[in-house]
Write a protein that holds these residues in place. Structure first.
Motif, PDB file in Angstrom:
ATOM      1  N   GLU A 124      35.312  61.865  -0.375  1.00 37.07           N
ATOM      2  CA  GLU A 124      35.469  62.190   1.046  1.00 37.07           C
ATOM      3  C   GLU A 124      34.595  61.290   1.921  1.00 37.07           C
ATOM      4  O   GLU A 124      35.023  60.809   2.974  1.00 37.07           O
ATOM      5  CB  GLU A 124      35.120  63.661   1.292  1.00 37.07           C
ATOM      6  N   SER A 125      33.367  61.060   1.471  1.00 43.64           N
ATOM      7  CA  SER A 125      32.467  60.189   2.226  1.00 43.64           C
ATOM      8  C   SER A 125      32.936  58.734   2.165  1.00 43.64           C
ATOM      9  O   SER A 125      32.827  57.998   3.149  1.00 43.64           O
ATOM     10  CB  SER A 125      31.040  60.295   1.680  1.00 43.64           C
ATOM     11  N   LYS A 126      33.456  58.332   1.033  1.00 46.33           N
ATOM     12  CA  LYS A 126      33.934  56.958   0.895  1.00 46.33           C
ATOM     13  C   LYS A 126      35.112  56.713   1.837  1.00 46.33           C
ATOM     14  O   LYS A 126      35.199  55.644   2.464  1.00 46.33           O
ATOM     15  CB  LYS A 126      34.337  56.689  -0.555  1.00 46.33           C
ATOM     16  N   ASP A 127      36.006  57.679   1.957  1.00 42.45           N
ATOM     17  CA  ASP A 127      37.135  57.539   2.878  1.00 42.45           C
ATOM     18  C   ASP A 127      36.644  57.349   4.317  1.00 42.45           C
ATOM     19  O   ASP A 127      37.167  56.500   5.054  1.00 42.45           O
ATOM     20  CB  ASP A 127      38.036  58.772   2.804  1.00 42.45           C
ATOM     21  N   LEU A 128      35.631  58.118   4.702  1.00 34.44           N
ATOM     22  CA  LEU A 128      35.101  58.008   6.063  1.00 34.44           C
ATOM     23  C   LEU A 128      34.368  56.689   6.269  1.00 34.44           C
ATOM     24  O   LEU A 128      34.439  56.094   7.346  1.00 34.44           O
ATOM     25  CB  LEU A 128      34.170  59.186   6.349  1.00 34.44           C
ATOM     26  N   TYR A 129      33.676  56.233   5.241  1.00 35.55           N
ATOM     27  CA  TYR A 129      33.000  54.935   5.343  1.00 35.55           C
ATOM     28  C   TYR A 129      34.014  53.828   5.642  1.00 35.55           C
ATOM     29  O   TYR A 129      33.797  52.990   6.533  1.00 35.55           O
ATOM     30  CB  TYR A 129      32.245  54.625   4.048  1.00 35.55           C
ATOM     31  N   GLU A 134      36.808  50.094   9.294  1.00 40.40           N
ATOM     32  CA  GLU A 134      38.085  49.668   9.876  1.00 40.40           C
ATOM     33  C   GLU A 134      37.970  49.540  11.393  1.00 40.40           C
ATOM     34  O   GLU A 134      38.440  48.558  11.985  1.00 40.40           O
ATOM     35  CB  GLU A 134      39.179  50.673   9.514  1.00 40.40           C
ATOM     36  N   VAL A 135      37.323  50.520  12.018  1.00 39.78           N
ATOM     37  CA  VAL A 135      37.131  50.484  13.473  1.00 39.78           C
ATOM     38  C   VAL A 135      36.231  49.317  13.861  1.00 39.78           C
ATOM     39  O   VAL A 135      36.510  48.583  14.815  1.00 39.78           O
ATOM     40  CB  VAL A 135      36.541  51.823  13.967  1.00 39.78           C
ATOM     41  N   LEU A 136      35.142  49.138  13.135  1.00 39.77           N
ATOM     42  CA  LEU A 136      34.217  48.052  13.450  1.00 39.77           C
ATOM     43  C   LEU A 136      34.882  46.685  13.279  1.00 39.77           C
ATOM     44  O   LEU A 136      34.720  45.795  14.130  1.00 39.77           O
ATOM     45  CB  LEU A 136      32.980  48.150  12.550  1.00 39.77           C
ATOM     46  N   SER A 137      35.627  46.513  12.210  1.00 40.82           N
ATOM     47  CA  SER A 137      36.297  45.225  11.964  1.00 40.82           C
ATOM     48  C   SER A 137      37.350  44.935  13.028  1.00 40.82           C
ATOM     49  O   SER A 137      37.484  43.797  13.498  1.00 40.82           O
ATOM     50  CB  SER A 137      36.949  45.232  10.571  1.00 40.82           C
ATOM     51  N   PHE A 138      38.091  45.958  13.417  1.00 35.22           N
ATOM     52  CA  PHE A 138      39.095  45.786  14.466  1.00 35.22           C
ATOM     53  C   PHE A 138      38.423  45.441  15.790  1.00 35.22           C
ATOM     54  O   PHE A 138      38.905  44.589  16.548  1.00 35.22           O
ATOM     55  CB  PHE A 138      39.911  47.073  14.606  1.00 35.22           C
ATOM     56  N   LEU A 213      33.349  59.246  14.444  1.00 39.34           N
ATOM     57  CA  LEU A 213      33.479  58.904  13.030  1.00 39.34           C
ATOM     58  C   LEU A 213      32.129  58.881  12.326  1.00 39.34           C
ATOM     59  O   LEU A 213      31.990  59.379  11.202  1.00 39.34           O
ATOM     60  CB  LEU A 213      34.173  57.545  12.882  1.00 39.34           C
ATOM     61  N   LEU A 214      31.127  58.302  12.976  1.00 43.21           N
ATOM     62  CA  LEU A 214      29.801  58.260  12.362  1.00 43.21           C
ATOM     63  C   LEU A 214      29.206  59.662  12.227  1.00 43.21           C
ATOM     64  O   LEU A 214      28.539  59.977  11.233  1.00 43.21           O
ATOM     65  CB  LEU A 214      28.866  57.373  13.191  1.00 43.21           C
ATOM     66  N   SER A 215      29.474  60.513  13.227  1.00 44.33           N
ATOM     67  CA  SER A 215      28.992  61.888  13.155  1.00 44.33           C
ATOM     68  C   SER A 215      29.626  62.628  11.985  1.00 44.33           C
ATOM     69  O   SER A 215      28.943  63.328  11.222  1.00 44.33           O
ATOM     70  CB  SER A 215      29.302  62.604  14.473  1.00 44.33           C
ATOM     71  N   ARG A 216      30.941  62.456  11.821  1.00 51.70           N
ATOM     72  CA  ARG A 216      31.632  63.113  10.704  1.00 51.70           C
ATOM     73  C   ARG A 216      31.175  62.534   9.379  1.00 51.70           C
ATOM     74  O   ARG A 216      31.085  63.233   8.365  1.00 51.70           O
ATOM     75  CB  ARG A 216      33.146  62.954  10.860  1.00 51.70           C
TER      76      ARG A 216
END
Length: 234
Positions: A124-129, A134-138, A213-216
């Protein structure tokens, strides 16, 4: 019948009776020996079985202890690794720095952290990472800015800042389910990327998404450690 015949019959009967007694005694003796032999054999088998069970139990205890030691070492390593995320992601939180975060530096720090501690991350944590990256790269590709909402907006009203931030997130992306399921967060990211490709996006919208996202991500790491999920992890 003559006297001699009577005596012979009586003597024969006595012999038969004696044979019966002797035979019965012999059978009793043999039966007792057999029972004793059986008891000794059973005791011997029971002793062997008990020894085997003790050996199995000792082996099971050692295996269980080894597993518990392995879990303990893993949790210690996971706890040490997860603590670093709090300092890395501190550049985006509700009560944190007001200056715009350096998304390239943030992405690099997260990547370095992942390749140092990624083996310890649960799914679950890996998916969020990966969703954060993805957001940062975009954002890097699109040269996007991440400007936090103004202090007047966040702290200038009677409403709690946490609730205001939730309201902004809902206005921009839609309602977030109570548990913040990954599928919902991923749909927010997809919607955000499609919107940016079509028209300019408010800079604070970028910040709100990344902050969410970082909070989650931090909350999920707490769950991985078996700690109670806080009401808000800003």
């Amino acid at each position: 019948m003559s006297v001699n015949t009577t005596i012979m019959i009586s003597l024969f009967a006595s012999v038969i009776a004696l044979i019966g007694v002797v035979f019965t005694a012999v059978l009793g003796y043999l039966s007792q020996r057999k029972q004793e032999a059986f008891k000794k054999s059973a005791d011997r088998q029971l002793t062997l079985l008990q020894g085997g069970l003790d050996s199995v139990r000792e082996k099971d205890v050692k295996t269980l202890q080894a597993s518990l030691d392995k879990i303990a070492r893993l949790e210690v390593a996971r706890s040490a690794g997860y603590k670093k995320i709090w300092s890395i992601s501190g550049s985006l939180n509700l009560f944190g720095p007001t200056e715009e975060p350096d998304v390239r530096e943030l992405s690099t720090q997260l990547k370095d952290w992942y390749f140092s501690h990624g083996l310890l991350i649960k799914k679950e944590s890996k998916d969020l990472y990966f969703l954060v990256q993805e957001v940062l790269s975009f954002a890097i590709f699109k040269s996007l800015s991440f400007k936090r909402p103004s202090p007047e907006l966040l702290f200038g009203s009677d409403e709690r800042p946490v609730q205001l931030l939730d309201n902004l997130c809902r206005d921009y992306f839609g309602a977030l389910d109570e548990n913040g399921h990954f599928e919902t967060l991923a749909s927010f990211v997809g919607q955000w990327k499609r919107t940016i490709n079509e028209q300019p996006v408010l800079e604070d919208k970028n910040w709100i998404l990344l902050q969410l996202l970082l909070s989650r991500f931090r909350s999920q790491l707490l769950l991985d450690l078996g700690l109670a999920e806080p009401e808000e992890t800003q």
